[in-house]
Motif scaffolding. Structure first.
Motif, mmCIF file in Angstrom:
data_model
loop_
_atom_site.group_PDB
_atom_site.id
_atom_site.type_symbol
_atom_site.label_atom_id
_atom_site.label_comp_id
_atom_site.label_asym_id
_atom_site.label_seq_id
_atom_site.Cartn_x
_atom_site.Cartn_y
_atom_site.Cartn_z
ATOM 1 N N VAL A 190 4.627 -1.100 -8.036
ATOM 2 C CA VAL A 190 3.835 -0.020 -8.620
ATOM 3 C C VAL A 190 4.728 0.949 -9.380
ATOM 4 N N THR A 227 0.834 -1.199 0.000
ATOM 5 C CA THR A 227 0.000 0.000 0.000
ATOM 6 C C THR A 227 0.874 1.256 0.000
ATOM 7 N N ASP A 258 -0.403 7.039 -6.578
ATOM 8 C CA ASP A 258 -1.836 7.254 -6.410
ATOM 9 C C ASP A 258 -2.008 8.144 -5.186
ATOM 10 N N GLU A 261 2.168 2.186 -3.360
ATOM 11 C CA GLU A 261 1.190 2.845 -4.244
ATOM 12 C C GLU A 261 1.144 4.353 -4.006
#
Length: 138
Positions: free
Chosen positions: A60, A32, A64, A35
């Motif tokens: 990634v 996470t 984001d 990202e």
């Protein structure tokens, strides 16, 4: 820090009942985080960790921009936890960040923190408490 030591530290500090739970928390937190931060920073951080751990930061290619509540939601979901377990997921993520901080060069976590908005400050609370506490006088 070696893989077994890393996972053992996460398991012990987060008071998890298995190494699998510690690995799940580590994977969920780092995937996470990867990202949300710049890919180059994620790769730099991952390169300093045991390969089995660092690879979770290299998945990634784009950033984001999501807030801390979304971060917690994604970690909770990746761990397979329910909504009622969000606080547990936050604590485990904090533990993972603390162990990462101890495993990498000084200042590496600060570089990550600088990329995140202020609402992510809670993620770094354990790590910062360790820095301000200093060595144990006992």
């Amino acid at each position: 820090m070696q893989y077994d030591e890393f996972i053992g530290e996460v398991q012990h500090r987060a008071q998890l009942d298995s190494r699998e739970a510690a690995l799940s928390a580590t994977r969920a937190t780092l995937e996470t985080l990867s990202e949300r931060i710049q890919p180059g920073e994620a790769e730099n951080l991952g390169a300093q960790l045991p390969g089995e751990i660092g690879r979770h930061l290299e998945k990634v290619d784009d950033v984001d921009r999501f807030d801390f509540q979304e971060f917690v939601g994604r970690v909770t979901e990746r761990e397979g936890l329910g909504e009622k377990d969000r606080e547990d997921a936050v604590y485990r993520a904090m533990v993972v960040v603390e162990v990462v901080d101890e495993a990498v060069t000084e200042g590496a976590i600060d570089d990550i923190k600088e990329q995140l908005p202020d609402d992510y400050d809670d993620l770094f609370d354990l790590q910062e408490a360790e820095q301000t506490a200093g060595p144990d006088p006992g």
